[in-house]
Design a protein around this motif. Structure first.
Motif, short mmCIF file in Angstrom:
data_model
loop_
_atom_site.label_atom_id
_atom_site.label_comp_id
_atom_site.label_asym_id
_atom_site.label_seq_id
_atom_site.Cartn_x
_atom_site.Cartn_y
_atom_site.Cartn_z
N LEU A 55 0.86 -1.20 -0.04
CA LEU A 55 0.04 -0.18 -0.09
C LEU A 55 0.77 1.21 -0.07
O LEU A 55 0.52 2.27 -0.57
CB LEU A 55 -1.05 0.17 1.09
N ALA A 56 1.98 1.23 0.56
CA ALA A 56 2.80 2.20 0.80
C ALA A 56 3.45 2.75 -0.80
O ALA A 56 3.76 3.67 -1.01
CB ALA A 56 3.98 2.00 1.70
N SER A 57 3.54 1.52 -1.26
CA SER A 57 4.30 1.65 -2.68
C SER A 57 3.31 2.36 -3.63
O SER A 57 3.85 3.15 -4.58
CB SER A 57 4.73 0.25 -3.18
N ARG A 58 2.02 2.22 -3.43
CA ARG A 58 1.10 2.97 -4.15
C ARG A 58 1.11 4.53 -4.12
O ARG A 58 1.03 5.34 -4.98
CB ARG A 58 -0.58 2.53 -4.13
N ILE A 59 1.57 4.72 -2.90
CA ILE A 59 1.55 6.21 -2.32
C ILE A 59 2.71 6.69 -2.93
O ILE A 59 2.89 8.04 -3.37
CB ILE A 59 1.42 6.44 -0.90
#
Length: 118
Positions: A55-59
């Motif tokens: 999920l952090a990679s999406r940000i």
């Protein structure tokens, strides 16, 4: 400077929702099948970290805002927990239905083999 070009924004993030549901189900199933408390805890921690990193990679890639990802996480985990609750709630009526038609419940056999009862 963005690493990739954004083609459209959505709330909640579809990728984040799918990731949360997929890895959330795997984590919950592994946690329910674990015998020792330490394995339950470690499985939960590893599952959460895996989901959080994706999920952090999406940000980080600039594809979604943090609210998109948080909303997707909440939606995905709600889906996982509601599905598990429905399974637990309807497990016995489904077993009764199988017995009514003289069919064997394969999950009982698997549980007995795992516990060494079979």
């Amino acid at each position: 400077m963005q690493l990739i070009s954004e083609t459209g924004a959505s709330f909640p993030s579809g990728h984040a929702t799918a990731t949360t549901i997929f890895y959330g189900f795997i984590g919950v199933v592994l946690m329910l099948s674990a015998v020792r408390l330490s394995r339950v805890v470690w499985t939960g921690v590893i599952t959460f970290l895996l989901i959080a990193l994706i999920l952090a990679s999406r940000i980080y890639l600039g594809v979604h805002y943090p609210t998109d990802v948080v909303g997707a996480f909440c939606y995905g985990m709600a889906s996982v927990f509601i599905s598990i609750a429905a399974y637990v709630r309807f497990q016995q009526p489904l077993i009764d239905l199988l017995e009514r038609f003289n069919l064997t419940d394969q999950s009982k056999l698997l549980n007995q083999k795992r516990r060494g009862i079979y």
